[in-house]
Design a protein around this motif. Structure first.
Motif, mmCIF file in Angstrom:
data_model
loop_
_atom_site.group_PDB
_atom_site.id
_atom_site.type_symbol
_atom_site.label_atom_id
_atom_site.label_comp_id
_atom_site.label_asym_id
_atom_site.label_seq_id
_atom_site.Cartn_x
_atom_site.Cartn_y
_atom_site.Cartn_z
ATOM 1 N N ALA A 53 -29.434 34.350 -25.627
ATOM 2 C CA ALA A 53 -30.485 34.107 -24.642
ATOM 3 C C ALA A 53 -31.299 35.370 -24.378
ATOM 4 N N PHE A 67 -34.625 26.417 -27.687
ATOM 5 C CA PHE A 67 -33.611 27.221 -27.021
ATOM 6 C C PHE A 67 -34.183 27.963 -25.821
ATOM 7 N N GLN A 68 -35.397 28.439 -25.926
ATOM 8 C CA GLN A 68 -36.028 29.116 -24.792
ATOM 9 C C GLN A 68 -36.198 28.157 -23.626
#
Length: 243
Positions: A53, A67-68
């Motif tokens: 992350a 994913f962000q």
């Protein structure tokens, strides 16, 4: 007859508490158990997720990808929960509450992946309660005057009549114990129930216990995570005088 069946089935019940290896520590025998291994696995997963992350957010774009989006959603929801409970003092506790929430949640639902939830061990939940206890009183002494603390400890009677002081001291000491026992007992009860189902029913328990896993591991685990964090935030806010 029925009693005999239960006794024979009880031999197959596995609560997933096993000693893996032992070593000597200052003359004492210490065991590494399944709880330690499951705890290590969860910590490695969380550290790996945090590293991933951090790298994604370091190169974050204005049009986030998959994913962000997940990372931003998690941070936004956790920060919103802290804001809604702690008010003006919330920003200082984003990281702590967020970390505790994610750790407890993943620990509680780890039973879905074949692990023994670390939070079903009181040696894991009690330190979490002690951390909350230390934060409460650190903030209390930081944001309140000694005379106000004394008056609060003597409440509901006047400060010059400390009849209720021993009872209030006991109630303060009970905070980490009640927090940790609530989390531990609820998670352990789910673990025990699932062990009984699989141990006593054997091959009959093939697919339908999945519904029980959803309740004991996912639903109950999420509720207990939320309760622990909400109580932690409420206690700290009261200690700071924000509430």
């Amino acid at each position: 007859m029925e009693h005999g069946i239960l006794l024979s089935g009880a031999d197959d019940i596995d609560f997933m508490i096993h000693g893996i290896f032992k070593y000597s520590f200052f003359g004492h025998e210490v065991w590494i158990t399944t709880t330690h291994v499951c705890l290590l696995i969860i910590m490695l997963l969380l550290v790996g997720f945090a590293i991933a992350a951090n790298r994604v957010m370091a190169g974050a774009s204005e049009e986030p990808g998959g994913f962000q989006n997940v990372v931003e959603l998690i941070v936004e929801k956790l920060d919103g929960m802290v804001d809604g409970t702690m008010g003006r003092g919330a920003p200082k506790f984003y990281n702590y509450i967020g970390t505790v929430f994610i750790f407890i949640l993943i620990s509680n639902i780890s039973g879905l992946f074949g692990l023994r939830p670390p939070t079903a061990d009181y040696g894991v939940t009690f330190p979490l309660g002690v951390l909350t206890f230390l934060l409460i009183h650190f903030n209390q002494f930081k944001f309140q005057k000694p005379k106000d603390i004394w008056a609060d400890m003597c409440s509901p009677l006047p400060p010059w009549l400390p009849v209720w002081l021993p009872i209030n001291i006991i109630s303060e000491i009970a905070v980490p114990i009640s927090l940790s026992l609530r989390l531990f007992a609820n998670v352990l009860s789910g673990t025990v129930m699932m062990a009984l189902v699989y141990g006593l029913l054997g091959w009959i328990a093939t697919a339908w216990p999945a519904a029980l896993h959803v309740y004991f591991d996912l639903f109950s685990g999420a509720i207990q995570t939320y309760v622990f964090c909400m109580l932690t935030m409420t206690y700290i806010s009261n200690a700071r005088g924000d509430a």
